[in-house]
Design an enzyme around this catalytic site. Sequence first.
Site, PDB file in Angstrom:
ATOM      1  N   ARG A 168      73.895 122.811  90.360  1.00  0.00           N
ATOM      2  CA  ARG A 168      72.587 122.243  90.647  1.00  0.00           C
ATOM      3  C   ARG A 168      71.828 123.027  91.723  1.00  0.00           C
ATOM      4  O   ARG A 168      70.610 123.130  91.685  1.00  0.00           O
ATOM      5  CB  ARG A 168      72.829 120.820  91.131  1.00  0.00           C
ATOM      6  CG  ARG A 168      71.679 119.944  91.070  1.00  0.00           C
ATOM      7  CD  ARG A 168      71.991 118.648  91.773  1.00  0.00           C
ATOM      8  NE  ARG A 168      70.914 118.357  92.677  1.00  0.00           N
ATOM      9  CZ  ARG A 168      69.748 117.871  92.310  1.00  0.00           C
ATOM     10  NH1 ARG A 168      69.518 117.587  91.057  1.00  0.00           N
ATOM     11  NH2 ARG A 168      68.797 117.658  93.191  1.00  0.00           N
ATOM     12  N   CYS A 225      74.543 115.049  86.344  1.00  0.00           N
ATOM     13  CA  CYS A 225      75.458 115.487  87.377  1.00  0.00           C
ATOM     14  C   CYS A 225      76.491 114.400  87.608  1.00  0.00           C
ATOM     15  O   CYS A 225      76.198 113.223  87.483  1.00  0.00           O
ATOM     16  CB  CYS A 225      74.629 115.732  88.633  1.00  0.00           C
ATOM     17  SG  CYS A 225      75.593 115.826  90.094  1.00  0.00           S
ATOM     18  N   ASP A 247      79.189 113.758 101.859  1.00  0.00           N
ATOM     19  CA  ASP A 247      80.193 114.736 101.413  1.00  0.00           C
ATOM     20  C   ASP A 247      81.565 114.516 102.058  1.00  0.00           C
ATOM     21  O   ASP A 247      82.521 115.215 101.716  1.00  0.00           O
ATOM     22  CB  ASP A 247      79.709 116.170 101.688  1.00  0.00           C
ATOM     23  CG  ASP A 247      78.575 116.575 100.767  1.00  0.00           C
ATOM     24  OD1 ASP A 247      78.361 115.888  99.761  1.00  0.00           O
ATOM     25  OD2 ASP A 247      77.898 117.578 101.071  1.00  0.00           O
ATOM     26  N   ARG A 289      85.034 125.323  93.827  1.00  0.00           N
ATOM     27  CA  ARG A 289      83.581 125.478  94.003  1.00  0.00           C
ATOM     28  C   ARG A 289      83.220 125.517  95.480  1.00  0.00           C
ATOM     29  O   ARG A 289      82.237 126.151  95.869  1.00  0.00           O
ATOM     30  CB  ARG A 289      82.833 124.290  93.373  1.00  0.00           C
ATOM     31  CG  ARG A 289      82.813 124.320  91.872  1.00  0.00           C
ATOM     32  CD  ARG A 289      81.939 123.221  91.342  1.00  0.00           C
ATOM     33  NE  ARG A 289      80.574 123.363  91.857  1.00  0.00           N
ATOM     34  CZ  ARG A 289      79.584 122.543  91.575  1.00  0.00           C
ATOM     35  NH1 ARG A 289      79.793 121.508  90.808  1.00  0.00           N
ATOM     36  NH2 ARG A 289      78.383 122.747  92.065  1.00  0.00           N
ATOM     37  N   LYS A 311      79.431 126.429 102.690  1.00  0.00           N
ATOM     38  CA  LYS A 311      78.892 126.647 101.338  1.00  0.00           C
ATOM     39  C   LYS A 311      77.424 126.242 101.276  1.00  0.00           C
ATOM     40  O   LYS A 311      76.583 126.975 100.753  1.00  0.00           O
ATOM     41  CB  LYS A 311      79.699 125.825 100.325  1.00  0.00           C
ATOM     42  CG  LYS A 311      79.029 125.679  98.984  1.00  0.00           C
ATOM     43  CD  LYS A 311      79.806 124.791  98.026  1.00  0.00           C
ATOM     44  CE  LYS A 311      79.607 123.306  98.181  1.00  0.00           C
ATOM     45  NZ  LYS A 311      78.436 122.719  97.504  1.00  0.00           N
ATOM     46  N   ASN A 312      77.100 125.053 101.813  1.00  0.00           N
ATOM     47  CA  ASN A 312      75.745 124.535 101.649  1.00  0.00           C
ATOM     48  C   ASN A 312      74.728 125.175 102.589  1.00  0.00           C
ATOM     49  O   ASN A 312      73.536 124.908 102.487  1.00  0.00           O
ATOM     50  CB  ASN A 312      75.741 123.011 101.800  1.00  0.00           C
ATOM     51  CG  ASN A 312      76.397 122.341 100.594  1.00  0.00           C
ATOM     52  OD1 ASN A 312      76.653 122.996  99.582  1.00  0.00           O
ATOM     53  ND2 ASN A 312      76.678 121.052 100.707  1.00  0.00           N
ATOM     54  N   ARG A 365      70.186 112.552  90.394  1.00  0.00           N
ATOM     55  CA  ARG A 365      69.712 113.632  91.257  1.00  0.00           C
ATOM     56  C   ARG A 365      68.471 114.361  90.728  1.00  0.00           C
ATOM     57  O   ARG A 365      68.530 115.522  90.335  1.00  0.00           O
ATOM     58  CB  ARG A 365      70.834 114.635  91.523  1.00  0.00           C
ATOM     59  CG  ARG A 365      71.988 114.005  92.255  1.00  0.00           C
ATOM     60  CD  ARG A 365      73.135 114.954  92.419  1.00  0.00           C
ATOM     61  NE  ARG A 365      72.986 115.843  93.544  1.00  0.00           N
ATOM     62  CZ  ARG A 365      73.850 116.801  93.839  1.00  0.00           C
ATOM     63  NH1 ARG A 365      74.888 117.003  93.089  1.00  0.00           N
ATOM     64  NH2 ARG A 365      73.661 117.571  94.883  1.00  0.00           N
TER      65      ARG A 365
HETATM   66  N1  EPU Z   1      66.443 112.996  95.518  1.00  0.00           N
HETATM   67  C1  EPU Z   1      65.340 112.545  94.843  1.00  0.00           C
HETATM   68  N2  EPU Z   1      64.370 113.453  94.512  1.00  0.00           N
HETATM   69  C2  EPU Z   1      64.462 114.767  94.839  1.00  0.00           C
HETATM   70  C3  EPU Z   1      65.602 115.216  95.541  1.00  0.00           C
HETATM   71  C4  EPU Z   1      66.565 114.298  95.870  1.00  0.00           C
HETATM   72  O1  EPU Z   1      65.223 111.366  94.504  1.00  0.00           O
HETATM   73  O2  EPU Z   1      63.537 115.526  94.504  1.00  0.00           O
HETATM   74  C5  EPU Z   1      67.500 112.027  95.882  1.00  0.00           C
HETATM   75  C6  EPU Z   1      68.836 112.349  95.246  1.00  0.00           C
HETATM   76  O3  EPU Z   1      68.935 111.843  93.940  1.00  0.00           O
HETATM   77  C7  EPU Z   1      69.811 111.711  96.200  1.00  0.00           C
HETATM   78  C8  EPU Z   1      69.131 111.910  97.553  1.00  0.00           C
HETATM   79  O4  EPU Z   1      67.755 112.152  97.256  1.00  0.00           O
HETATM   80  O5  EPU Z   1      69.917 110.361  95.925  1.00  0.00           O
HETATM   81  C9  EPU Z   1      69.654 113.053  98.394  1.00  0.00           C
HETATM   82  O6  EPU Z   1      69.757 114.219  97.622  1.00  0.00           O
HETATM   83  P1  EPU Z   1      69.567 115.676  98.223  1.00  0.00           P
HETATM   84  O7  EPU Z   1      68.396 116.305  97.540  1.00  0.00           O
HETATM   85  O8  EPU Z   1      69.569 115.643  99.697  1.00  0.00           O
HETATM   86  O9  EPU Z   1      70.883 116.384  97.714  1.00  0.00           O
HETATM   87  P2  EPU Z   1      70.972 117.907  97.308  1.00  0.00           P
HETATM   88  O10 EPU Z   1      70.035 118.682  98.131  1.00  0.00           O
HETATM   89  O11 EPU Z   1      70.910 118.031  95.847  1.00  0.00           O
HETATM   90  C10 EPU Z   1      72.760 118.585  99.080  1.00  0.00           C
HETATM   91  C11 EPU Z   1      74.141 119.163  99.055  1.00  0.00           C
HETATM   92  C12 EPU Z   1      75.111 118.127  98.531  1.00  0.00           C
HETATM   93  C13 EPU Z   1      75.040 116.903  99.442  1.00  0.00           C
HETATM   94  C14 EPU Z   1      73.606 116.377  99.529  1.00  0.00           C
HETATM   95  C15 EPU Z   1      73.425 115.242 100.504  1.00  0.00           C
HETATM   96  C16 EPU Z   1      73.696 121.509  98.727  1.00  0.00           C
HETATM   97  C17 EPU Z   1      73.765 122.698  97.844  1.00  0.00           C
HETATM   98  N3  EPU Z   1      74.133 120.359  98.219  1.00  0.00           N
HETATM   99  O12 EPU Z   1      72.463 118.235  97.741  1.00  0.00           O
HETATM  100  O13 EPU Z   1      76.408 118.703  98.603  1.00  0.00           O
HETATM  101  O14 EPU Z   1      75.871 115.890  98.947  1.00  0.00           O
HETATM  102  O15 EPU Z   1      72.730 117.448  99.938  1.00  0.00           O
HETATM  103  O16 EPU Z   1      73.826 115.618 101.778  1.00  0.00           O
HETATM  104  O17 EPU Z   1      73.280 121.617  99.870  1.00  0.00           O
HETATM  105  C18 EPU Z   1      78.655 119.028  97.978  1.00  0.00           C
HETATM  106  O18 EPU Z   1      78.690 120.031  98.716  1.00  0.00           O
HETATM  107  O19 EPU Z   1      79.693 118.520  97.479  1.00  0.00           O
HETATM  108  C19 EPU Z   1      77.365 118.406  97.665  1.00  0.00           C
HETATM  109  C20 EPU Z   1      77.187 117.622  96.607  1.00  0.00           C
END
Ligand code: EPU
Length: 435
Positions: free
Chosen positions: A94, A118, A306, A398, A22-23, A123
């Site tokens: 998101r 969220c 995850d 999802r 998915k990701n 996030r």
């Molecule tokens: N963060 C910031 N600022 C930003 C972006 C992120 O402070 O601009 C922080 C977040 O709040 C968090 C950390 O950095 O504490 C990591 O967040 P990240 O941005 O890596 O998460 P994401 O990109 O929103 C993806 C996956 C998530 C997975 C996370 C971590 C996708 C679509 N989603 O989310 O997947 O948990 O990386 O590996 O790729 C899931 O599939 O269940 C899921 C939540």
Amino acid sequence: MDRFRIVGPSTLRGTVRASGAKNAALPALAATLLTDEPVLLQRVPRVRDITTLRRLLAHLGQGSSEEAGDRLRFAPEGNASPGDAPYELVKTMRASVLVLGPLLARRGHARVSLPGGCAIGVRPIDQHLAGLEALGARVALDHGYVDVAAPRLTGTRFRFATVTVTGTENLLMAAVLARGTTVLENCAREPEVSDLARLLVAMGARIEGIGSSTLVVEGVAGLHGAEHAVIADRIEAGTYLVGAALTGGDVTVADLAPGDLGALLEALAATGSEVGAEEGGVRVRRSGELLPCDLATAPFPGFPTDLQAQFMALMTQAAGDSTIRETIFENRFQHAAELGRMGAEIRLEGAVAHVRGPRPLSGTTVMATDLRASASLVLAALVAEGVTQVERIYHLDRGYERMEEKLRTLGATVERLGDDEKSPGGSAPGGGGIR
Ligand code: EPU
């Protein structure tokens, strides 16, 4: 709202094939916005987040259709909105924020509703926006929308203050069409980021350092169509492999790169499970005692957040005390209380969960508010005595493709019940399970 009715205990045995990730599929879909030519994607999982993003892409003028096999074809169609992703389409997912980079790079402008609160923490997307600004975009926030604009982005050097998966993906998609060279430092190294980079290269992008924390992008004037197979879903696969260890079973997840699951496989080996390569994938079995284990989540190649919830379900059955530290998200322990209602002994102390095992679990009605927490409850139900009803299965839908079918293939007793279907022998919340 659908729910699962699971009768335990059961032992998972057999082979299932991993679905596409998915990701990895989500950013790949967003990347199709970077060209007018058709992009064919294989092994896109049939899960709700993909349907949601296809709907958003259609709103943005990017059509998609199903082709023979499991291919999806993306190509522009009429009635494009001017790069506007409205709240109604963004609020449920998101990852919609992934259209920011490609829209800005391709159309010079994007207006995307800010993702709301969220279930797993605040996030923010500050790093996505700081990076786009560094590439020369004007970023404005108004009325709950982020508005980014730049006639053409210009290469730059940008260092992420936090390792962010979708942030890295967004900037990569923006940088491929920028003028000159972009150097992105402290990038996420998740396999899903590398998969996106490979798709972009297949579309004509010039990217070096794939798989490392520094990505160097030489901007090109345009990208062309391509065909790409999405990588296997390591989190889905990991869920079934944890299920094998939990139930004292023997499960092979075929068609999966074992290296993508390194930290999980190490942790499973530490719990006394046998881990091996099989059928182009991974086999996990356990016959001896389940040992406790201490771990902390971390960006790749560390233990994935995850899989934290699923691993916690496993540790409820280990012979001793385990600690699980969550370092990525500040509010990702919602499964702990529901596991507690099934009989688990878990004490939360800030970002650390102390799990005391083994505790017998018993079936009851449980509910979770995010995808992976729901998966941990399904796993717990497999070893719980009696009937467990897992409510709000839409969270699972999802991100897990045909989860109940795959679990049945492995020998579990799972059925999906709709709203109007009474569950014979189901139990009321807090009412305990059938013994
Ligand atoms: N963060 C910031 N600022 C930003 C972006 C992120 O402070 O601009 C922080 C977040 O709040 C968090 C950390 O950095 O504490 C990591 O967040 P990240 O941005 O890596 O998460 P994401 O990109 O929103 C993806 C996956 C998530 C997975 C996370 C971590 C996708 C679509 N989603 O989310 O997947 O948990 O990386 O590996 O790729 C899931 O599939 O269940 C899921 C939540």
